[in-house]
Design a protein around this motif. Structure first.
Motif, mmCIF file in Angstrom:
data_model
loop_
_atom_site.group_PDB
_atom_site.id
_atom_site.type_symbol
_atom_site.label_atom_id
_atom_site.label_comp_id
_atom_site.label_asym_id
_atom_site.label_seq_id
_atom_site.Cartn_x
_atom_site.Cartn_y
_atom_site.Cartn_z
ATOM 1 N N ALA A 6 0.856 -1.180 0.000
ATOM 2 C CA ALA A 6 0.000 0.000 0.000
ATOM 3 C C ALA A 6 0.893 1.232 0.000
ATOM 4 C CB ALA A 6 -0.890 -0.002 1.248
ATOM 5 N N LYS A 61 -7.912 16.845 2.384
ATOM 6 C CA LYS A 61 -8.086 16.564 0.955
ATOM 7 C C LYS A 61 -7.077 15.537 0.453
ATOM 8 C CE LYS A 61 -10.225 20.951 -0.127
ATOM 9 N NZ LYS A 61 -10.084 22.271 -0.706
ATOM 10 N N GLN A 64 -8.061 12.043 1.348
ATOM 11 C CA GLN A 64 -9.241 11.599 0.621
ATOM 12 C C GLN A 64 -9.003 11.468 -0.875
ATOM 13 O OE1 GLN A 64 -12.176 14.522 1.706
ATOM 14 N NE2 GLN A 64 -12.560 13.596 3.691
ATOM 15 N N GLY A 66 -8.282 10.280 -4.456
ATOM 16 C CA GLY A 66 -8.344 8.977 -5.105
ATOM 17 C C GLY A 66 -9.492 8.100 -4.649
ATOM 18 N N TYR A 67 -10.245 8.550 -3.669
ATOM 19 C CA TYR A 67 -11.390 7.766 -3.211
ATOM 20 C C TYR A 67 -12.665 8.314 -3.833
ATOM 21 C CZ TYR A 67 -8.424 5.572 0.230
ATOM 22 O OH TYR A 67 -7.440 4.851 0.837
ATOM 23 N N ILE A 68 -13.593 7.442 -4.101
ATOM 24 C CA ILE A 68 -14.876 7.853 -4.653
ATOM 25 C C ILE A 68 -15.811 8.135 -3.488
ATOM 26 C CG2 ILE A 68 -16.862 7.127 -6.024
ATOM 27 C CD1 ILE A 68 -14.907 5.269 -7.544
ATOM 28 N N TYR A 69 -16.396 9.316 -3.503
ATOM 29 C CA TYR A 69 -17.301 9.669 -2.429
ATOM 30 C C TYR A 69 -18.648 8.986 -2.636
ATOM 31 C CZ TYR A 69 -13.865 13.295 -1.613
ATOM 32 O OH TYR A 69 -12.702 13.955 -1.368
ATOM 33 N N PRO A 70 -19.161 8.295 -1.624
ATOM 34 C CA PRO A 70 -20.461 7.629 -1.790
ATOM 35 C C PRO A 70 -21.594 8.649 -1.890
ATOM 36 C CG PRO A 70 -19.707 7.468 0.483
ATOM 37 C CD PRO A 70 -18.602 8.102 -0.292
#
Length: 74
Positions: A6, A61, A64, A66-70
């Motif tokens: 990771a 920011k 967060q 690279g993450y998709i916000y639900p």
């Protein structure tokens, strides 16, 4: 940690312990030795104290990215 594949990012608060490192030692210890122990790690120096760093918009920011916000379903 080498077995976990990771990305590693280390955020260093410049107003914390890093400010105590003498100028002649910053080249080796300015990142607390992260580059020596984790050569692939990303090191980010931030102009903030240890607790202030947690409230910066940049850190929030960057963590967060690279993450998709639900999207909430109604």
């Amino acid at each position: 940690m080498a077995s976990i594949h990771a990305p590693v990012t280390v955020y260093i608060a410049s107003y914390g312990l890093a400010g105590c490192v003498t100028p002649e030692n910053r080249g080796v210890w300015g990142d607390y030795g992260v580059e020596r122990c984790l050569p692939g790690a990303r090191v980010v120096h931030m102009m903030a104290g240890h607790f202030d760093i947690l409230e910066t918009d940049f850190l929030i920011k960057d963590l967060q990215a690279g993450y998709i916000y639900p999207i909430a379903r109604l």
